[in-house]
Design a protein around this motif. Sequence first.
Motif, short mmCIF file in Angstrom:
data_model
loop_
_atom_site.label_atom_id
_atom_site.label_comp_id
_atom_site.label_asym_id
_atom_site.label_seq_id
_atom_site.Cartn_x
_atom_site.Cartn_y
_atom_site.Cartn_z
N VAL A 94 0.92 -1.25 0.12
CA VAL A 94 0.14 0.10 0.05
C VAL A 94 0.85 1.41 -0.20
CG1 VAL A 94 -1.72 1.21 1.20
CG2 VAL A 94 -1.94 -1.24 1.02
N GLU A 97 3.07 1.96 -3.18
CA GLU A 97 2.10 2.25 -4.29
C GLU A 97 1.55 3.85 -3.94
OE1 GLU A 97 -1.17 3.52 -6.06
OE2 GLU A 97 -1.51 2.54 -3.94
N ARG A 98 1.36 4.12 -2.79
CA ARG A 98 0.76 5.42 -2.54
C ARG A 98 1.94 6.61 -2.67
NH1 ARG A 98 -3.62 7.39 -3.85
NH2 ARG A 98 -3.13 5.83 -5.51
N ARG A 102 1.48 9.63 -5.35
CA ARG A 102 1.12 10.88 -4.95
C ARG A 102 1.93 12.08 -5.55
NH1 ARG A 102 4.82 13.08 -1.15
NH2 ARG A 102 6.63 11.66 -0.98
N LEU A 107 1.70 12.81 1.11
CA LEU A 107 0.75 11.40 1.65
C LEU A 107 -0.10 11.53 2.71
CD1 LEU A 107 0.60 8.28 0.75
CD2 LEU A 107 2.16 7.87 2.60
N ASP A 217 -5.10 9.17 1.39
CA ASP A 217 -4.53 8.07 0.72
C ASP A 217 -4.94 6.64 1.41
OD1 ASP A 217 -2.90 9.29 -1.54
OD2 ASP A 217 -2.40 10.32 0.18
N VAL A 218 -4.75 6.62 2.62
CA VAL A 218 -5.09 5.42 3.46
C VAL A 218 -5.87 5.67 4.70
CG1 VAL A 218 -4.09 3.35 4.44
CG2 VAL A 218 -2.68 4.72 2.74
N GLY A 248 -7.26 5.14 -3.08
CA GLY A 248 -6.95 5.24 -2.16
C GLY A 248 -7.52 3.75 -1.30
N TRP A 249 -7.03 3.49 -0.19
CA TRP A 249 -7.14 2.33 0.37
C TRP A 249 -8.02 2.36 1.63
CZ3 TRP A 249 -5.44 -2.54 -1.75
CH2 TRP A 249 -4.45 -2.18 -2.70
N ARG A 277 -10.17 -0.94 -1.78
CA ARG A 277 -9.61 0.14 -2.65
C ARG A 277 -10.83 0.94 -3.34
NH1 ARG A 277 -4.37 -0.06 -6.76
NH2 ARG A 277 -3.76 2.01 -6.27
#
Length: 470
Positions: A94, A97-98, A102, A107, A217-218, A248-249, A277
Amino acid sequence: MRPVFSRPLLSRLSTMLAARTGLHFPKERWGDLEKGIAAAAPVFGMPDAPSCARWLLEGPLTRNQIEVLAAHLTVGETYFFRDERCFELLEQHVLPERLQARATRPLRIWSAGCCTGEEAYSIAMLLDRLNPHGAECGATILATDINPAFLRKAAQGIYGEWSFRATPAWLRERYFDPAKNSRFEIKQALRHRVTFSYLNLADDIYPSLTNNTNAMDVIFCRNVLMYFTVAQAKKVVENLRCSLVEGGWLIVSPAETSTRLFSRFAAVEFAGAVLYRKLAHTPLPAAAPPPQPLVAGVAPAIAWHAAPPGPDRAEPPSGEAAAYEDSAGAAPLRMARVCADQGKLAEAAQWCEQAIAADKLDPASQYLLATVRLEQGQSDAAGEALLRTLYLDPDFVLAHFALGSVCLSQSRHREAQRHFDNALTLLQVHPQDEPLPASDGLTAGRLAEIIGSLCASLPRTTTETRQERA
């Protein structure tokens, strides 16, 4: 013999608490509910639990009542790196990747229902491992909870042995300093990467730039949804989905995975875990659409809700709020809000500039541009846009609040206090339960509480000077 709750009273109380706090007490947990109310009754000055329950049912719960109830009805049971597999996936899949996706945008991670802070600090440790030069990482961590006692402990960052029961010894040595009574205090450098804040997932407005819950993002929301009713959980999940950027997760606990509850997410299966996701939005049109009435159910907002309207959405704006939408720049302003909600800040800024060019006298466009600049980390440009907002509308209360926040972030404490004072003065003419223009449903009373919390963080000399002026 102590008074005993009647079943109708317990039923009404559990229904009210589920609606206002998200805390779900089915019949099998009514004993826990009664014990919690009995413990809270002396704090409220009530003689016994049934009297306290009837008093709570007499009117809408205040912020203070919700905080007291949360302190007596929630149990904090967590530890660092709880559910190791989730953090492995965060580290291996995660976050890399983010961080790549970004580009120049910081982030953003949110620990929703953070309890006493172990989860948020675990995320901060993981980010440090991925990038030892944390100052260059450009990541922010928001941690929220409904229980103020949990938040106070989290902000202190002092933990006992029980919080380390699943962590290796080296981690404690690297990120903590010894404290009194065989306890350990998290290092200042790591503590400063996490912002702790009160938020009621069942009642507060999110996503919103006002409480920093947009463009995430998360999002971690683990071991929280299981305590909600099904209807309340669906509402929270949808709001969390709107709070995420495209791609985003959302990370929940293994016990909370559900095909129906997360149907608007893409379920990504890994060995030993399922993460969710956010599905891609419909592509934005190349040009602004012609002006049209606002979509029913979406209020003017700092962050625009792009999801379809539902029964829990606010009513369309009217009066002063509608005035900010009824202008030549309304169409590009709507597009700016869509982009801001999706985390497309550069595009949002361009739409804001188009809205300003179309109507140079509209303060809403300047205000939204300011919030976008803040999100981009351009505090000076944000401050200039806020000053232009107040030139056009000196009574724009959210602009006073935002300008105070900018000054506070730059350690300009006297100026921050002055702008907060201006905001509080303007709030006095608004009923506490009145939603403020351009606030996405934020009430005057809630903003006054937020300002009060920020003022409490100012150096004492600033507060004393303010009292002397008064």
